[in-house]
Design a protein around this motif. Structure first.
Motif, PDB file in Angstrom:
ATOM      1  N   GLY A  55      30.008 -36.220  26.708  1.00  0.00           N
ATOM      2  CA  GLY A  55      30.502 -35.952  28.060  1.00  0.00           C
ATOM      3  C   GLY A  55      31.090 -34.564  28.193  1.00  0.00           C
ATOM      4  N   SER A  56      32.075 -34.435  29.069  1.00  0.00           N
ATOM      5  CA  SER A  56      32.647 -33.102  29.354  1.00  0.00           C
ATOM      6  C   SER A  56      33.169 -32.425  28.103  1.00  0.00           C
ATOM      7  N   GLY A  57      33.639 -33.259  27.184  1.00  0.00           N
ATOM      8  CA  GLY A  57      34.239 -32.686  25.978  1.00  0.00           C
ATOM      9  C   GLY A  57      33.220 -32.292  24.927  1.00  0.00           C
ATOM     10  N   ALA A 501      29.084 -23.296  33.103  1.00  0.00           N
ATOM     11  CA  ALA A 501      30.420 -23.571  33.641  1.00  0.00           C
ATOM     12  C   ALA A 501      30.312 -24.780  34.567  1.00  0.00           C
ATOM     13  N   ALA A 502      31.393 -25.554  34.647  1.00  0.00           N
ATOM     14  CA  ALA A 502      31.342 -26.796  35.423  1.00  0.00           C
ATOM     15  C   ALA A 502      31.396 -26.539  36.918  1.00  0.00           C
ATOM     16  N   GLY A 503      31.972 -25.424  37.317  1.00  0.00           N
ATOM     17  CA  GLY A 503      32.073 -25.122  38.739  1.00  0.00           C
ATOM     18  C   GLY A 503      32.848 -23.840  38.954  1.00  0.00           C
ATOM     19  N   ALA A 520      35.468 -24.084  33.405  1.00  0.00           N
ATOM     20  CA  ALA A 520      34.587 -24.673  32.385  1.00  0.00           C
ATOM     21  C   ALA A 520      35.279 -25.857  31.747  1.00  0.00           C
ATOM     22  N   ASP A 521      34.452 -26.797  31.320  1.00  0.00           N
ATOM     23  CA  ASP A 521      34.982 -28.041  30.796  1.00  0.00           C
ATOM     24  C   ASP A 521      35.629 -27.910  29.440  1.00  0.00           C
ATOM     25  N   GLY A 522      36.311 -28.934  29.108  1.00  0.00           N
ATOM     26  CA  GLY A 522      36.925 -29.234  27.844  1.00  0.00           C
ATOM     27  C   GLY A 522      37.019 -30.727  27.797  1.00  0.00           C
ATOM     28  N   TRP A 619      40.282 -23.717  32.539  1.00  0.00           N
ATOM     29  CA  TRP A 619      39.692 -24.659  31.581  1.00  0.00           C
ATOM     30  C   TRP A 619      40.005 -26.058  32.096  1.00  0.00           C
ATOM     31  N   LEU A 620      39.005 -26.908  32.207  1.00  0.00           N
ATOM     32  CA  LEU A 620      39.221 -28.263  32.748  1.00  0.00           C
ATOM     33  C   LEU A 620      39.759 -29.168  31.641  1.00  0.00           C
ATOM     34  N   ALA A 621      40.914 -28.883  31.189  1.00  0.00           N
ATOM     35  CA  ALA A 621      41.558 -29.566  30.065  1.00  0.00           C
ATOM     36  C   ALA A 621      42.977 -29.010  29.971  1.00  0.00           C
ATOM     37  N   GLY A 633      36.623 -45.661  26.988  1.00  0.00           N
ATOM     38  CA  GLY A 633      35.617 -44.808  26.347  1.00  0.00           C
ATOM     39  C   GLY A 633      36.021 -43.355  26.214  1.00  0.00           C
ATOM     40  N   ARG A 634      37.041 -42.924  26.957  1.00  0.00           N
ATOM     41  CA  ARG A 634      37.453 -41.516  26.890  1.00  0.00           C
ATOM     42  C   ARG A 634      38.736 -41.312  26.125  1.00  0.00           C
ATOM     43  N   ASN A 635      39.235 -42.349  25.477  1.00  0.00           N
ATOM     44  CA  ASN A 635      40.523 -42.191  24.784  1.00  0.00           C
ATOM     45  C   ASN A 635      40.531 -41.026  23.810  1.00  0.00           C
ATOM     46  N   ILE A 667      45.212 -29.621  33.932  1.00  0.00           N
ATOM     47  CA  ILE A 667      45.552 -30.897  33.310  1.00  0.00           C
ATOM     48  C   ILE A 667      44.912 -32.018  34.131  1.00  0.00           C
ATOM     49  N   LYS A 668      44.407 -33.045  33.435  1.00  0.00           N
ATOM     50  CA  LYS A 668      43.656 -34.079  34.132  1.00  0.00           C
ATOM     51  C   LYS A 668      43.839 -35.417  33.426  1.00  0.00           C
ATOM     52  N   HIS A 669      43.494 -36.543  33.937  1.00  0.00           N
ATOM     53  CA  HIS A 669      43.067 -36.844  35.286  1.00  0.00           C
ATOM     54  C   HIS A 669      44.216 -37.580  35.935  1.00  0.00           C
ATOM     55  N   ASN A 678      32.926 -48.434  36.112  1.00  0.00           N
ATOM     56  CA  ASN A 678      32.927 -48.042  37.531  1.00  0.00           C
ATOM     57  C   ASN A 678      33.991 -46.983  37.789  1.00  0.00           C
ATOM     58  N   ARG A 679      33.944 -45.930  36.999  1.00  0.00           N
ATOM     59  CA  ARG A 679      35.052 -44.974  37.009  1.00  0.00           C
ATOM     60  C   ARG A 679      35.244 -44.274  38.349  1.00  0.00           C
ATOM     61  N   TYR A 680      34.160 -44.121  39.113  1.00  0.00           N
ATOM     62  CA  TYR A 680      34.301 -43.386  40.376  1.00  0.00           C
ATOM     63  C   TYR A 680      35.093 -44.176  41.406  1.00  0.00           C
ATOM     64  N   SER A 714      42.202 -37.831  39.696  1.00  0.00           N
ATOM     65  CA  SER A 714      41.252 -38.689  38.993  1.00  0.00           C
ATOM     66  C   SER A 714      40.233 -39.280  39.966  1.00  0.00           C
ATOM     67  N   TYR A 715      39.244 -39.938  39.419  1.00  0.00           N
ATOM     68  CA  TYR A 715      38.234 -40.602  40.240  1.00  0.00           C
ATOM     69  C   TYR A 715      38.777 -41.890  40.866  1.00  0.00           C
ATOM     70  N   ASN A 716      39.601 -42.590  40.079  1.00  0.00           N
ATOM     71  CA  ASN A 716      39.976 -43.957  40.457  1.00  0.00           C
ATOM     72  C   ASN A 716      40.893 -44.012  41.673  1.00  0.00           C
ATOM     73  N   ASP A 747      38.372 -34.432  40.784  1.00  0.00           N
ATOM     74  CA  ASP A 747      37.388 -34.534  39.718  1.00  0.00           C
ATOM     75  C   ASP A 747      36.015 -34.353  40.369  1.00  0.00           C
ATOM     76  N   TRP A 748      34.999 -34.206  39.581  1.00  0.00           N
ATOM     77  CA  TRP A 748      33.669 -33.845  40.085  1.00  0.00           C
ATOM     78  C   TRP A 748      33.034 -34.999  40.880  1.00  0.00           C
ATOM     79  N   VAL A 749      33.401 -35.031  42.138  1.00  0.00           N
ATOM     80  CA  VAL A 749      32.940 -36.115  42.995  1.00  0.00           C
ATOM     81  C   VAL A 749      31.542 -35.809  43.491  1.00  0.00           C
TER      82      VAL A 749
HETATM   83  C1  BGC Z   1      34.853 -35.560  34.327  1.00  0.00           C
HETATM   84  C2  BGC Z   1      35.865 -34.442  34.232  1.00  0.00           C
HETATM   85  C3  BGC Z   1      35.146 -33.121  34.080  1.00  0.00           C
HETATM   86  C4  BGC Z   1      34.207 -32.946  35.252  1.00  0.00           C
HETATM   87  C5  BGC Z   1      33.448 -31.629  35.239  1.00  0.00           C
HETATM   88  C6  BGC Z   1      33.782 -35.281  35.354  1.00  0.00           C
HETATM   89  O1  BGC Z   1      32.747 -36.192  35.251  1.00  0.00           O
HETATM   90  O2  BGC Z   1      35.511 -36.755  34.626  1.00  0.00           O
HETATM   91  O3  BGC Z   1      36.745 -34.662  33.175  1.00  0.00           O
HETATM   92  O4  BGC Z   1      36.053 -32.075  33.965  1.00  0.00           O
HETATM   93  O5  BGC Z   1      33.260 -33.999  35.239  1.00  0.00           O
HETATM   94  O6  BGC Z   1      32.436 -31.643  34.318  1.00  0.00           O
END
Ligand code: BGC
Length: 818
Positions: A55-57, A501-503, A520-522, A619-621, A633-635, A667-669, A678-680, A714-716, A747-749
């Motif tokens: 994933g992002s990490g 980069a994520a955005g 950019a992600d982390g 940095w998205l972290a 799953g993201r612990n 800092i997130k989320h 169903n994280r979104y 966060s998404y939730n 978060d990346w909706v």
């Molecule tokens: C993740 C975030 C991440 C973002 C950008 C999302 O799906 O939940 O942690 O920073 O995507 O990639």
């Protein structure tokens, strides 16, 4: 090809101290080994070592060192190549089968395989491969991977060991006099069946040098000094909480998360929070306790003398837990109040350490009066080396209840009352611990506490440029940079200026001097595309498919083929290929296991150096959600089940990053994002008290200590409302109460493909997001802009709020983009 000049330096810096992130669970003295020789290496992670989750990490580092490679680098002769070859074949077949399962599941759930399978854990297969091998010692590396999009399960080959693993580990433990079980995992596995194993090391997932670090430990060049930041126990020992429902998750356990639960009901964990052995031994002798007024509160200091009583150099972590008196509020048996790590102590050497903490941190939240309070009574301080191994050393005596912060309730009603321990539970807890001996009492001056009273509903300054913008420009600036086709953003690849980069923020004001901020992600390092070239128009174009294998393996074959062909064609025309070699740092849990904030700051510093090099502003972290359940799953991206550890480590990493001009953390989320199912659109139902004492506390600490430049919601949903749309969470709590000064983004909706159609909760609406004081809808889309404009006419948002938000964005651009 020019590599990142810092690549080797960063790997070396991380490796030099990475053993601090590893936790020795069991040791019989047969390790470390005196010299490299023949070694029999087995297990899923021997060759298929995991450097971090998906994933992002997932960092696209140029290389990383597997365990097999690390041992060879150190001069070992690995005698089990045939075993590893055979395992690779088993694994490949299992993987193909697993992909079929995911595809079928996606079909049944009316979704894309890539969404269904994102972060899905392939349970370890069962197999029979001969263990016959020579070697002075044997090592079995058990690995587990997980990632965003899916949770772990209490099933064989995931949280539970597979039959094959149990059989082989126990057999090797018998067969070899020197046997080490290595856990290359992001979170706990249930070790009940293999408790008799003589040597067990949580290596964790350490990024670029994972295999080298293990070799350093095996040869005694480095001594593990990490401590668990989450309770490891039998799966059935954990609080049987609500988890995994697609719509609603009830956090019924309230504040009794992790060790707070185990300790309060007298349950002995297999490996408690804070636990970790060493190749040497230590004696920890209590010194004294003092409590002096400081900064409108009271600073407590507990000192101890630590002596290395063994034969090897090593570090120890001194921990202070506090038992808070019960009055109006029920309280856990004890909570971590502070910790201190020694320097490396040579055999026989001693060091005086001081554990300091503000007593206000022990405040409980009284939802009836909306007050953070310290109730009158004796606060027993316990000194030790884990949540299960501490002794009462002193009592802070407070003669009247004080209000440390007066706020207003904000977060809604979860629809239930939190669980709390029964009288029998408390009796069991007492019985497990035994009676406390007599301790010295230290009087605390109640008048030293000044009640913090946040100022809500302030009128933030509006930037003059912002006043001149049209509604359409404000709506555009409220969204990240986007093109007409939002598909690329699904995997967080919506950046324009820096490949991978994520955005980034909008560029429509660039001729008025407002350049985009690139994100950019982390958190396990910077996530960028590894190679790019500059095209004829002067634009950087990423090379390669641009997506991690964990994603492409789930995409339709024809699409991957097409993308691969496109990538190959691009590569052909690419001249002067450049590299963005990013360093994969240890996962969040491993960093926190070091219990050494200086190491976390170093990790941040390394990322900050690479951000400067590659032109990344945010940095998205770090990610600091709480390990509420070991199933999340993201612990692995998150630090701990404890909010103090989470907050302090997020702050330390932030300090490292923000030393670099033009660089900030996100800092997130924020907040209560503790499940991927169903994280979104999952609704976390949490009491105001649990939110404030557990799920928000780390954010509070991090903001207070390091003032990160950005924060991601966060998404939730939280108690029925999307966190991204909650004015109370963002403006009242984050900004007014915690004093946060940075920008807030979603978060990346990405609606459409990623929405679970079966969900009863709707997706966030851009207009409502802006109305909540959430400055940026990320990555943003044309539909989001339209919704904001519609919101202006139907009253879901206001021009004034957009002006406030965009003024904040502009201030941050001026600070970071030069
Ligand atoms: C993740 C975030 C991440 C973002 C950008 C999302 O799906 O939940 O942690 O920073 O995507 O990639």
């Amino acid at each position: 090809m020019p590599h990142n000049v810092n690549e080797q330096k960063h790997a070396d810096l991380l490796r030099a101290q990475a053993a601090e992130c590893t936790v020795l669970l069991a040791s019989d003295g047969s390790f470390p080994l005196a010299a490299p020789g023949q070694i029999a290496l087995f297990g899923s992670g021997a060759r298929n070592t995991i450097k971090g989750g998906t994933g992002s990490g997932e960092v696209n580092s140029r290389y990383f060192v597997t365990v097999e490679q690390g041992l060879k680098n150190a001069g070992f002769t690995v005698t089990t190549t045939a075993w590893m070859d055979a395992y690779d074949r088993v694994r490949e077949a299992a993987w193909q089968e697993f992909m079929n399962v995911i595809r079928a599941r996606a079909k049944a759930n009316h979704t894309m395989a890539v969404i269904e399978g994102m972060g899905a854990v392939m349970p370890e297969p069962e197999y029979q491969i001969s263990l016959d091998a020579k070697g002075e010692a044997a090592i079995y590396v058990l690995s587990r991977i997980s990632g965003e999009g899916n949770d772990r399960a209490a099933e064989s080959g995931d949280i539970l060991l597979s039959e094959t693993e149990k059989r082989d580990i126990l057999a090797l433990n018998e067969r070899f006099e020197k046997f080490l079980l290595v856990l290359n995992v992001g979170g706990p596995v249930d070790l009940t069946p293999v408790l008799g194993v003589k040597n067990i090391l949580v290596l964790s997932q350490l990024g670029v040098s994972t295999g080298d670090v293990l070799a350093d430990i095996v040869l005694g060049k480095a001594n593990p000094s990490g401590k668990l930041t989450t309770t490891w126990s039998a799966w059935t020992d954990y609080f049987d909480g609500d988890f995994g429902d697609i719509n609603d998750t009830r956090y019924q356990e309230g504040i009794y998360v992790g060790y707070r639960y185990f300790d309060s009901v007298g349950k002995k964990a297999l490996f408690p929070f804070g636990f970790g052995k060493s190749f040497t031994t230590f004696d920890v002798a209590y010194g004294k306790t003092s409590a002096v007024p400081a900064d409108g509160g009271v600073c407590v200091e507990v000192t101890a003398k630590v002596t290395n009583t063994g034969a090897k150099a090593g570090k120890e972590v001194v921990q202070v837990y506090a038992s808070v008196p019960e009055g109006k509020l029920d309280q856990p048996f004890a909570m971590l109040a502070g910790f201190a790590k020694t320097k490396e102590l040579a055999p026989g050497e001693s060091e005086e350490v001081a554990v300091r903490f503000p007593m206000e941190l022990l405040s409980g939240y009284d939802a009836e009066t909306a007050q953070y309070i310290l109730e009158a009574g004796d606060y027993i301080l316990r000194l030790g080396t884990s949540s299960a191994d501490h002794t009462a050393v002193s009592a802070l005596s407070l003669d009247r209840t004080v209000v440390t912060r007066q706020v207003r309730n904000a977060l809604g009603n979860p629809g239930f009352t939190d669980w709390k321990p029964s009288e029998e539970d408390k009796a069991a807890a007492k019985a497990l611990r035994g009676e406390d001996g007599a301790v010295e009492t230290v009087a605390v001056d109640a008048s030293a506490f000044k009640t913090q009273t946040p100022v809500y509903d302030t009128e933030p300054e509006i930037d003059p440029l912002v006043r001149s913008l049209t509604d359409a420009e404000l709506a555009n600036m409220s969204c990240g940079f986007h093109t007409a086709n939002p598909i690329g953003s699904i995997i967080g690849g919506a950046g324009d200026s820096v490949p991978g980069a994520a955005g980034e923020t909008s560029n429509i004001l660039k001729d008025r001097g407002v350049l985009p901020m690139v994100m950019a992600d982390g958190p396990a390092g910077l996530r960028l595309t590894r190679e790019y070239f500059v095209n004829a128009k002067g634009k950087k174009e990423g090379l390669g498919v641009g997506m991690p294998e964990s994603i492409t393996s789930l995409m339709p074959g024809f699409l991957v083929k097409f993308m691969t062909m496109q990538a190959a064609a691009k590569r052909k025309k690419a001249t002067d290929v450049q590299e963005q070699d990013c360093t994969a740092i240890p996962i969040g849990t491993a960093i926190a296991q070091s219990f050494n904030p200086a190491y976390a700051e170093l990790c941040g510093d390394i990322v900050g150096t690479e951000m400067e090099l590659f032109g990344i502003h945010l940095w998205l972290a770090p990610a600091l959600n709480i390990h509420r359940s070991i199933r999340c799953g993201r612990n692995f991206e998150y630090f701990s089940e404890d909010p103090l550890v989470s907050g302090l480590f997020a702050a330390a990493i932030t300090k490292g990053v923000q030393k670099h001009p033009g660089c900030g953390t996100t800092i997130k989320h924020y907040a209560a994002n503790n499940q991927e199912t169903n994280r979104y659109n999952n609704n976390s139902r949490v009491s105001e008290r649990a939110m404030r004492e557990i799920y928000l506390k780390g954010f509070d600490i991090c903001v207070h200590d390091s003032q990160p430049h950005a924060l991601m919601t966060s998404y939730n949903l939280l108690n029925g409302e999307h966190t991204s749309e909650r004015y109370d969470l963002i403006e009242d709590i984050l900004r007014a109460e915690f004093g946060y000064e940075g920008i807030v983004m979603t978060d990346w909706v990405v609606n459409g493909g990623t929405m679970n159609k079966a969900s009863i909760h709707r997706a966030p609406q851009a207009a409502r997001v802006t109305a909540a004081g959430n400055d940026l809808m990320m990555p943003g889309s044309a539909a989001d802009e339209k919704d904001i404009l519609k919101g202006l006419s139907d009253g879901r948002t206001t021009r004034k709020q957009l002006e406030i938000n965009i003024s904040r964005v502009l201030r941050m651009v001026r600070k970071l983009v030069k």
